[in-house]
Design an enzyme around this catalytic site. Structure first.
Site, PDB file in Angstrom:
ATOM      1  N   ASP A 204      26.457  56.051  38.727  1.00 13.07           N
ATOM      2  CA  ASP A 204      26.052  55.466  37.443  1.00 13.07           C
ATOM      3  C   ASP A 204      25.634  54.013  37.655  1.00 13.07           C
ATOM      4  OD1 ASP A 204      28.341  54.048  37.887  1.00 13.07           O
ATOM      5  OD2 ASP A 204      29.328  54.602  36.015  1.00 13.07           O
ATOM      6  N   ASP A 206      26.578  50.237  36.228  1.00 14.06           N
ATOM      7  CA  ASP A 206      27.567  49.492  35.441  1.00 14.06           C
ATOM      8  C   ASP A 206      27.028  48.094  35.168  1.00 14.06           C
ATOM      9  OD1 ASP A 206      29.782  51.548  35.798  1.00 14.06           O
ATOM     10  OD2 ASP A 206      29.430  51.020  37.902  1.00 14.06           O
ATOM     11  N   ASP A 307      26.584  52.383  31.859  1.00 14.00           N
ATOM     12  CA  ASP A 307      27.651  51.779  31.060  1.00 14.00           C
ATOM     13  C   ASP A 307      27.281  50.338  30.743  1.00 14.00           C
ATOM     14  OD1 ASP A 307      29.331  53.917  30.960  1.00 14.00           O
ATOM     15  OD2 ASP A 307      30.775  53.159  32.427  1.00 14.00           O
TER      16      ASP A 307
HETATM   17  N1  DCP Z   1      36.330  50.526  35.660  1.00 14.77           N
HETATM   18  C1  DCP Z   1      37.235  49.912  34.829  1.00 14.77           C
HETATM   19  N2  DCP Z   1      37.474  50.406  33.591  1.00 14.77           N
HETATM   20  C2  DCP Z   1      36.838  51.506  33.169  1.00 14.77           C
HETATM   21  C3  DCP Z   1      35.901  52.146  33.995  1.00 14.77           C
HETATM   22  C4  DCP Z   1      35.656  51.621  35.257  1.00 14.77           C
HETATM   23  O1  DCP Z   1      37.820  48.924  35.213  1.00 14.77           O
HETATM   24  N3  DCP Z   1      37.124  51.966  31.951  1.00 14.77           N
HETATM   25  C5  DCP Z   1      36.093  49.977  37.002  1.00 14.77           C
HETATM   26  C6  DCP Z   1      36.516  50.909  38.089  1.00 14.77           C
HETATM   27  C7  DCP Z   1      35.512  50.739  39.141  1.00 14.77           C
HETATM   28  C8  DCP Z   1      34.319  50.062  38.478  1.00 14.77           C
HETATM   29  O2  DCP Z   1      34.731  49.756  37.164  1.00 14.77           O
HETATM   30  O3  DCP Z   1      36.081  49.884  40.098  1.00 14.77           O
HETATM   31  C9  DCP Z   1      33.119  50.929  38.462  1.00 14.77           C
HETATM   32  O4  DCP Z   1      33.419  52.270  38.094  1.00 14.77           O
HETATM   33  P1  DCP Z   1      32.619  53.496  38.687  1.00 14.77           P
HETATM   34  O5  DCP Z   1      33.384  54.717  38.326  1.00 14.77           O
HETATM   35  O6  DCP Z   1      31.209  53.450  38.257  1.00 14.77           O
HETATM   36  O7  DCP Z   1      32.779  53.294  40.257  1.00 14.77           O
HETATM   37  P2  DCP Z   1      31.728  52.786  41.319  1.00 14.77           P
HETATM   38  O8  DCP Z   1      30.636  52.026  40.672  1.00 14.77           O
HETATM   39  O9  DCP Z   1      32.538  52.100  42.342  1.00 14.77           O
HETATM   40  O10 DCP Z   1      31.219  54.141  41.941  1.00 14.77           O
HETATM   41  P3  DCP Z   1      29.765  54.826  41.817  1.00 14.77           P
HETATM   42  O11 DCP Z   1      28.960  54.186  42.894  1.00 14.77           O
HETATM   43  O12 DCP Z   1      30.014  56.271  42.084  1.00 14.77           O
HETATM   44  O13 DCP Z   1      29.237  54.581  40.455  1.00 14.77           O
HETATM   45 MG    MG Z   2      29.416  52.851  39.159  1.00 13.96          MG
END
Ligand code: DCP
Ligand code: MG
Length: 383
Positions: A204, A206, A307
């Protein structure tokens, strides 16, 4: 012998936030099997077991050598008996019979298919499995009751399970930057998550939104969403308001933050990303056929999970640190803060539990300083 010299010299810290972990590491085969076991445990609701495997994988990711013999693991932290056993099997036989069994099990495979639907967690997936469902086709035939989110997840299943490229993430960041620039000049958009840690693909995008004058960010998200929607960029969106209460019991946040949830105003969305070189098609145009049938190949856009998170400026460094990950890094930052520093860290604030004061920070570096941690840049947080 070289590996054992390295092992003897290498004191691997217990907490991931004390380790430097680059994306590329030397123990891919081993970390993959351990992560499969972590996922399987998670599918069974065994969070403690899942965590143990994740931590073991995380330690291996930080090693400056390739493990070839199980003896090299002697002095490493976080490697439980079960992890060691699996590692030994892989080192000696090239594969672990237990991991192979898991990977080929009907339950693991079905759970994997279901949890890859946006909006479906382990609870829902387990229920479907209990009801005898195994595939997406089963799910549709059964007419399972779906939330709005899940309906869109199923509709765009193929796109949402195709890795998001860095160029896609940059393009979406730019679109959101344009929207934000129209709605509130001076506001900023920051790409966080895995892409900030240097990953070339992700699941995704962020994005964190803020404005240097605290208070100006209020109302921004509604305007941005409405702008994006009018331009035809949104296939789906669902927003949640800010529920952070500064005077709530700090003990409570330290608990709620353990689950990785925060209280920022936030929009979960599915973007309709125009692909470069494609002809312009009008907003709202549908792909031929549903994503599930796999016939969306010839279209000029793809669905991407995005997000949007809005943070007040004073909380931005905490939000950035929290949303950059990795999940192992975040979890250990919080655990370290609590157990080693008697502080509660979450995506909003840092609170000293004994002195009963908030520690403010203008940057991520300052947060590490408050915690007496060496600063670890995003590229080295791939634990
Ligand atoms: N996060 C958070 N609170 C949330 C959702 C996520 O603090 N409600 C944090 C957890 C992760 C970061 O945000 O460290 C990003 O979440 P992702 O699930 O998108 O994880 P990544 O970006 O590391 O993985 P990907 O590359 O698969 O998107
Ligand atoms: Mg992510």
């Amino acid at each position: 012998a070289h590996a054992e010299t390295l092992e003897a010299r290498c004191q691997v810290p217990v907490y991931a936030c004390q380790r430097r972990t680059l994306l590329a590491h030397r123990n891919q085969t081993l970390t993959e099997v351990l992560q499969t076991m972590a996922e399987e445990a998670h599918f069974c609701g065994s969070e403690a077991r899942s965590l143990a495997f994740s931590r073991a994988a995380s330690v291996l990711k930080s090693l400056p050598w390739t493990v070839r013999r199980v003896q090299e693991l002697r002095s490493l932290p976080c490697l439980g008996e079960h992890s060691r056993r699996i590692i030994q099997e892989v080192l000696e036989d090239g594969a672990s019979a237990e991991v192979e069994r898991v990977k080929h099990s009907e339950r693991y495979q079905a759970m994997k298919v279901f949890t890859k639907i946006f909006g479906v967690g382990v609870k829902t997936a387990s229920r479907w499995y209990q009801e005898g469902l195994r595939t997406l086709a089963d799910l549709q035939a059964h007419r399972a009751k779906l939330s709005k989110e899940q309906e869109f997840g199923l509709l765009h299943y193929d796109d949402l399970n195709t890795p998001v490229e860095r160029s896609d993430a940059e393009a979406i960041s730019q679109v959101v930057r344009d929207a934000v620039g129209q709605c509130l000049p001076g506001a900023s958009v920051t790409l966080a998550g895995g892409f900030r840690r240097g990953k070339q693909t992700g699941h995704d995008v962020d994005l964190l939104l803020t404005h240097p004058t605290e208070g100006q960010e209020v109302g921004l998200l509604k305007k941005v969403i409405s702008w994006l929607d009018k331009q035809g960029f949104l296939l789906y969106h669902s927003s949640r308001r800010n529920t952070f209460q500064a005077f709530e019991d700090p003990e409570l946040w330290s608990r709620s933050s353990a689950s990785g949830m925060d209280h920022f105003e936030r929009c979960l969305s599915i973007f309709r990303l125009r692909l470069p070189g494609g002809v312009q098609i009008s907003a709202g145009a549908q792909k031929p056929g549903g994503a599930v049938t796999g016939s969306g190949v010839s279209s000029f856009w793809k669905a991407v999970r995005v997000d949007l998170v809005v943070t007040p400026f004073s909380q931005f460094p905490f939000a950035l640190l929290g949303w950059t990950g990795s999940k192992n890094f975040e979890r250990d930052l919080r655990r370290y803060s609590k157990h080693e520093k008697k502080m509660a860290l979450n995506n909003h604030v840092l609170y000293h539990l004994e002195q009963k004061i908030f520690l403010t920070a203008a940057s991520e570096e300052e947060i590490f300083q408050h915690l007496d941690l060496e600063y670890i840049p995003p590229e080295e947080r791939n634990s």
